[in-house]
Design a protein around this motif. Structure first.
Motif, PDB file in Angstrom:
ATOM      1  N   ALA A  24       0.739  -1.020   0.477  1.00 33.27           N
ATOM      2  CA  ALA A  24       0.007  -0.447  -0.022  1.00 33.27           C
ATOM      3  C   ALA A  24       0.883   1.178  -0.065  1.00 33.27           C
ATOM      4  N   LEU A  25       1.976   1.222   0.084  1.00 31.69           N
ATOM      5  CA  LEU A  25       2.818   2.399   0.619  1.00 31.69           C
ATOM      6  C   LEU A  25       3.618   3.063  -0.424  1.00 31.69           C
ATOM      7  N   PRO A  26       3.850   2.551  -1.506  1.00 30.90           N
ATOM      8  CA  PRO A  26       4.184   0.916  -1.631  1.00 30.90           C
ATOM      9  C   PRO A  26       5.158   0.967  -1.423  1.00 30.90           C
ATOM     10  N   VAL A  27       6.841  -0.005  -0.886  1.00 34.67           N
ATOM     11  CA  VAL A  27       7.546  -0.142  -0.559  1.00 34.67           C
ATOM     12  C   VAL A  27       7.878  -1.299  -0.539  1.00 34.67           C
ATOM     13  N   HIS A  28       9.128  -1.988  -0.832  1.00 38.75           N
ATOM     14  CA  HIS A  28       9.542  -2.792  -0.252  1.00 38.75           C
ATOM     15  C   HIS A  28       9.819  -3.081   0.439  1.00 38.75           C
ATOM     16  N   ARG A  29       9.531  -4.717   0.922  1.00 35.74           N
ATOM     17  CA  ARG A  29       9.086  -5.407   2.241  1.00 35.74           C
ATOM     18  C   ARG A  29      10.395  -4.473   3.329  1.00 35.74           C
ATOM     19  N   ASN A  30      11.576  -5.310   2.919  1.00 39.61           N
ATOM     20  CA  ASN A  30      12.900  -4.808   3.156  1.00 39.61           C
ATOM     21  C   ASN A  30      13.128  -3.397   4.048  1.00 39.61           C
ATOM     22  N   THR A  31      12.598  -2.402   2.816  1.00 43.38           N
ATOM     23  CA  THR A  31      12.354  -0.964   3.463  1.00 43.38           C
ATOM     24  C   THR A  31      10.819  -0.291   4.467  1.00 43.38           C
ATOM     25  N   LEU A  32      10.399  -1.342   4.096  1.00 44.31           N
ATOM     26  CA  LEU A  32       8.934  -1.483   5.819  1.00 44.31           C
ATOM     27  C   LEU A  32       9.641  -1.844   6.708  1.00 44.31           C
ATOM     28  N   LEU A  33      10.438  -3.153   6.710  1.00 45.34           N
ATOM     29  CA  LEU A  33      11.167  -3.290   7.956  1.00 45.34           C
ATOM     30  C   LEU A  33      12.171  -2.678   8.823  1.00 45.34           C
ATOM     31  N   TYR A  34      12.553  -2.206   7.556  1.00 45.77           N
ATOM     32  CA  TYR A  34      13.887  -0.707   8.289  1.00 45.77           C
ATOM     33  C   TYR A  34      13.283  -0.306   8.884  1.00 45.77           C
ATOM     34  N   ARG A  35      11.988   0.361   8.176  1.00 41.95           N
ATOM     35  CA  ARG A  35      11.089   1.890   8.782  1.00 41.95           C
ATOM     36  C   ARG A  35      10.446   1.270   9.947  1.00 41.95           C
ATOM     37  N   ILE A  36      10.561   0.154  10.614  1.00 39.93           N
ATOM     38  CA  ILE A  36       9.921  -0.431  11.348  1.00 39.93           C
ATOM     39  C   ILE A  36      10.729  -0.013  12.584  1.00 39.93           C
ATOM     40  N   GLY A  37      11.966  -0.053  12.305  1.00 37.84           N
ATOM     41  CA  GLY A  37      12.939  -1.194  12.986  1.00 37.84           C
ATOM     42  C   GLY A  37      13.066   0.883  13.412  1.00 37.84           C
ATOM     43  N   ARG A  38      13.228   2.137  12.761  1.00 42.70           N
ATOM     44  CA  ARG A  38      13.474   3.280  13.046  1.00 42.70           C
ATOM     45  C   ARG A  38      12.047   3.956  14.228  1.00 42.70           C
ATOM     46  N   ILE A  39      10.566   3.377  14.009  1.00 43.05           N
ATOM     47  CA  ILE A  39       9.850   4.193  14.705  1.00 43.05           C
ATOM     48  C   ILE A  39       9.927   3.242  15.767  1.00 43.05           C
ATOM     49  N   GLU A  40      10.251   1.852  15.873  1.00 34.32           N
ATOM     50  CA  GLU A  40      10.510   1.142  17.395  1.00 34.32           C
ATOM     51  C   GLU A  40      11.468   2.487  18.219  1.00 34.32           C
ATOM     52  N   LYS A  41      12.619   2.337  17.712  1.00 32.57           N
ATOM     53  CA  LYS A  41      13.746   3.275  18.162  1.00 32.57           C
ATOM     54  C   LYS A  41      13.342   4.682  18.807  1.00 32.57           C
ATOM     55  N   LEU A  42      12.684   5.358  17.750  1.00 35.02           N
ATOM     56  CA  LEU A  42      12.237   6.502  18.392  1.00 35.02           C
ATOM     57  C   LEU A  42      11.000   6.304  19.152  1.00 35.02           C
ATOM     58  N   THR A  43      10.216   6.427  18.929  1.00 36.34           N
ATOM     59  CA  THR A  43       8.869   5.908  19.870  1.00 36.34           C
ATOM     60  C   THR A  43       9.343   4.913  21.306  1.00 36.34           C
ATOM     61  N   GLY A  44      10.472   4.015  21.029  1.00 32.19           N
ATOM     62  CA  GLY A  44      10.065   2.852  22.536  1.00 32.19           C
ATOM     63  C   GLY A  44       8.784   2.392  22.552  1.00 32.19           C
ATOM     64  N   LEU A  45       8.077   2.484  21.343  1.00 35.25           N
ATOM     65  CA  LEU A  45       7.290   1.277  21.233  1.00 35.25           C
ATOM     66  C   LEU A  45       7.880  -0.061  20.457  1.00 35.25           C
ATOM     67  N   SER A  46       7.027  -1.001  20.604  1.00 40.15           N
ATOM     68  CA  SER A  46       7.252  -2.275  20.280  1.00 40.15           C
ATOM     69  C   SER A  46       5.748  -2.666  19.048  1.00 40.15           C
ATOM     70  N   LEU A  47       6.223  -2.596  17.841  1.00 37.80           N
ATOM     71  CA  LEU A  47       4.948  -2.766  16.781  1.00 37.80           C
ATOM     72  C   LEU A  47       4.523  -4.486  17.018  1.00 37.80           C
ATOM     73  N   ARG A  48       5.025  -5.175  17.375  1.00 41.01           N
ATOM     74  CA  ARG A  48       5.077  -6.986  17.764  1.00 41.01           C
ATOM     75  C   ARG A  48       4.425  -6.910  18.966  1.00 41.01           C
ATOM     76  N   ASP A  49       4.387  -5.598  20.028  1.00 45.96           N
ATOM     77  CA  ASP A  49       3.330  -5.826  21.082  1.00 45.96           C
ATOM     78  C   ASP A  49       2.231  -5.503  21.159  1.00 45.96           C
ATOM     79  N   GLN A  50       1.105  -6.297  21.378  1.00 44.94           N
ATOM     80  CA  GLN A  50      -0.647  -6.423  21.317  1.00 44.94           C
ATOM     81  C   GLN A  50      -1.118  -4.750  22.140  1.00 44.94           C
TER      82      GLN A  50
END
Length: 402
Positions: free
Chosen positions: A346-372
């Protein structure tokens, strides 16, 4: 009032101020101002059938051009401004609130520039504050002049005495004031049965004008309801046994109503219905809508301060890092149930790019997007950010930062 900058105001002198002003990303300035406006009841407390973000951007562009080039708005721009301001008059916003919005807007513009500027650029802005504010004050003078004409024009537009009587009687009933002889006279003129209890409602004809809602209010009054317009929606009370069948035949109608309630609960009930209607319209609903269909959104609307904190918790760190792409990624993940494959497409980006972004999001926010629990926080933030701009003033748009 003088619409032109005084000598030395609205121009950039040695070019330093021009350099600083031209460096700003207008989109970021507009987003900050829209968020700030969302906390201003005079701005959020009326229905206005326009793209508000586009209007804010139009005004920001105009002021920046005036500051950079030293040239005030020409006849064409004044005409456009007149149409914007007349739309506020048509939507029923009092002129004092309209002027307040622009005065607060000028302050928000200045504070946003200072907040977004780096240390060196901020020093230039502070040094040239008189130049900037002279231009802003001249723009406000222009706005007041145009407002006067726009509202004078609107006073000449047709309006019904029935709408005014209905609003006055509704306000008194919600305020639990004793029923007076004047109230009984208003009710008799309107054909409204004052026998309690009353059923509160608010309704909208999607995709239609203020005039269409004035017509709907008139037809509802003719059928025995106490109805008046609130811009592009109609609010009021119905007596026991009121029939909605003929009105619900209109496929454009969205209706939020409560069963009859006591007078001491009317005001709170109507506020809740206004929020429900705004949420339902944004969701594309038609016909009769029920609170049970939008419980998460209503829960957030009932606690706007806590909801704002949730938004700041999720998006604040990304806003401060000027990471718009990461904020968009968070929204996309929430919409797609945190399915990384669907979100990447949907973004559209490569899945690896998305995973990289998720890592940055989690680092900046302190949230885990795998945690319910953290996913729930993100879903609430995205939901509130989406619905809040359309809600009445009791539930303004959330702030993006602390």
């Amino acid at each position: 009032m003088n619409a032109h900058p005084p000598s030395g105001a609205g121009t950039t002198g040695d070019g330093e101020l021009r350099r600083v002003l031209e460096h700003f990303d207008v989109g970021v300035v507009v987003r900050r101002m829209v968020a700030a406006f969302g906390r201003l009841p005079a701005y959020t407390g009326f229905e206005w059938p326009v793209d508000r973000t586009a209007v804010v951007r139009w005004n920001v562009d105009l002021v920046l051009r005036w500051l950079v080039n030293g040239v005030p708005p020409d006849t064409y721009l004044r005409s456009e401004l007149h149409e914007f301001l007349r739309a506020r008059a048509v939507a029923g916003q009092p002129i004092k609130d309209s002027i307040l919005v622009y005065r607060r807007g000028a302050r928000m513009f200045w504070e946003t520039l200072l907040d977004l500027a780096g240390d060196e650029d901020r020093a230039v802005l502070v040094t040239e504050w008189n130049t900037v504010w002279s231009c802003l004050e001249n723009y406000l003078d222009l706005v007041v002049d145009v407002f006067g004409q726009a509202y004078a024009d609107q006073q000449d537009a047709p309006s019904t005495a029935g709408d005014r009587r209905a609003r006055a009687l509704f306000d008194r009933l919600c305020a639990r004031l004793p029923v007076t002889v004047e109230d009984r006279d208003r009710a008799a003129r309107l054909g409204f049965d004052l026998t309690e209890p009353y059923g509160p409602f608010t309704a909208r004809l999607t995709g239609t004008s203020v005039a269409s809602h004035a017509d709907l209010a008139s037809r509802l009054r003719a059928a025995g309801a106490l109805a008046f317009t609130e811009g592009i929606q109609v609010t009021g009370l119905t007596p026991a046994g009121f029939g909605w069948g003929g009105f619900l035949d209109d496929p454009r109608l969205v209706l939020a109503q409560d069963p009859p309630v006591a007078r001491d609960r009317l005001a709170a009930a109507v506020d809740g219905l206004r929020a429900l209607l705004a949420i339902a319209v944004r969701s594309g609903r038609r016909g009769r809508v029920r609170p049970d269909d939008h419980l998460p959104e209503l829960l957030l609307a009932d606690s706007p301060e806590a909801s704002d904190r949730i938004v700041r918790r999720v998006f604040g760190p990304l806003e401060r890092a000027d990471a718009a792409d990461l904020a968009d990624t968070v929204r996309c993940l929430a919409v797609h149930g945190f399915d990384t494959t669907a979100a990447a497409a949907a973004l559209p980006v490569h899945r690896n790019t998305l995973l990289y972004r998720i890592g940055r999001i989690e680092k900046l926010t302190g949230l885990s997007l795998r945690d319910q629990r953290d996913r729930t926080l993100v879903l609430l933030a995205v939901t509130w950010e989406t619905v809040a701009p359309d809600l009445p003033s009791s539930s303004g748009r959330p702030a993006a930062t602390d």
